[in-house]
Write an enzyme that holds these catalytic residues in place. Structure first.
Site, mmCIF file in Angstrom:
data_model
loop_
_atom_site.group_PDB
_atom_site.id
_atom_site.type_symbol
_atom_site.label_atom_id
_atom_site.label_comp_id
_atom_site.label_asym_id
_atom_site.label_seq_id
_atom_site.Cartn_x
_atom_site.Cartn_y
_atom_site.Cartn_z
ATOM 1 N N GLY A 12 0.847 -1.188 0.000
ATOM 2 C CA GLY A 12 0.000 0.000 0.000
ATOM 3 C C GLY A 12 0.880 1.235 0.000
ATOM 4 O O GLY A 12 1.929 1.260 -0.619
ATOM 5 N N CYS A 13 0.482 2.229 0.722
ATOM 6 C CA CYS A 13 1.228 3.484 0.800
ATOM 7 C C CYS A 13 2.627 3.232 1.350
ATOM 8 O O CYS A 13 2.787 2.609 2.395
ATOM 9 C CB CYS A 13 0.477 4.453 1.716
ATOM 10 S SG CYS A 13 1.390 5.938 2.105
ATOM 11 N N PHE A 14 3.633 3.709 0.648
ATOM 12 C CA PHE A 14 5.005 3.445 1.103
ATOM 13 C C PHE A 14 5.349 4.165 2.395
ATOM 14 O O PHE A 14 6.257 3.756 3.101
ATOM 15 C CB PHE A 14 6.048 3.685 0.029
ATOM 16 C CG PHE A 14 6.016 4.985 -0.741
ATOM 17 C CD1 PHE A 14 5.564 6.168 -0.207
ATOM 18 C CD2 PHE A 14 6.475 5.002 -2.049
ATOM 19 C CE1 PHE A 14 5.562 7.349 -0.937
ATOM 20 C CE2 PHE A 14 6.484 6.175 -2.798
ATOM 21 C CZ PHE A 14 6.031 7.353 -2.226
#
Length: 180
Positions: A12-14
């Site tokens: 997902g979001c890094f």
């Protein structure tokens, strides 16, 4: 000191995965970036558009004498939802897919073994959809994405999304905490 290795994962979001792995004992460096797409040297704006094929990912440089690849993957699977296809929470699109980007056949086999073990243990109520993809060029994200959580802890996204993930990691993996 032993020779370092790298692992590339997308959950997902890094910003979320980076924040977790910066706390892991044996991790020497975490870089947020993009991998798995067809556009050379993409920008954040391009990747967020969902048309480049890249995933937001992190490249973890670690000491395998302190942290094994399998333990690294165990932390990865426990700190995001690998049953969500092309999404994590409100972030949707292939750029937010759950993926392990393997650099060798040994890494691919190890990743599949961890997926099989987690599945057999019934950790999740739905099937794991994490893809295993050969590592391609990893493009380091823009500077403002690096160490994002540490620099923006009070930002609403960080408070609502990242802080709970980091707290969960710290509760579940006390033996892997950098400060432990």
């Amino acid at each position: 000191m032993s020779e370092t290795k790298t692992a590339i994962v997308a959950g997902g979001c890094f910003w979320c995965t980076e924040a977790v792995f910066l706390d892991v004992k044996g991790v020497q460096k975490v870089e947020s970036g993009y991998i798995g797409g067809q556009v050379p040297d993409p920008s954040y704006r391009q990747v967020c558009g969902g048309d480049t094929g890249h995933a937001e990912a992190i490249r973890v440089t670690y000491d395998p004498a302190v942290l094994s690849y399998r333990d690294l993957l165990g932390i990865f699977f426990a700190t995001h939802d690998p049953t969500q296809l092309n999404r994590q929470g409100h972030d949707t699109g292939t750029q937010y897919r759950s993926a392990v980007f393997y650099a060798s056949e040994e890494e691919k086999v190890a990743a599949q073994a961890v997926i099989d073990e987690v599945t057999a243990q019934g950790v999740f109520d739905a099937p794991i959809v994490t893809t295993l993809e050969p590592a391609t060029t990893f493009y380091v994200a823009e500077d403002y994405h690096q160490n994002y959580y540490a620099q923006n802890r009070l930002q609403p996204y960080c408070v609502a999304v990242i802080t709970p993930k980091v707290s969960k990691f710290r509760r579940q993996f006390t033996g892997h905490l950098r400060s432990a």
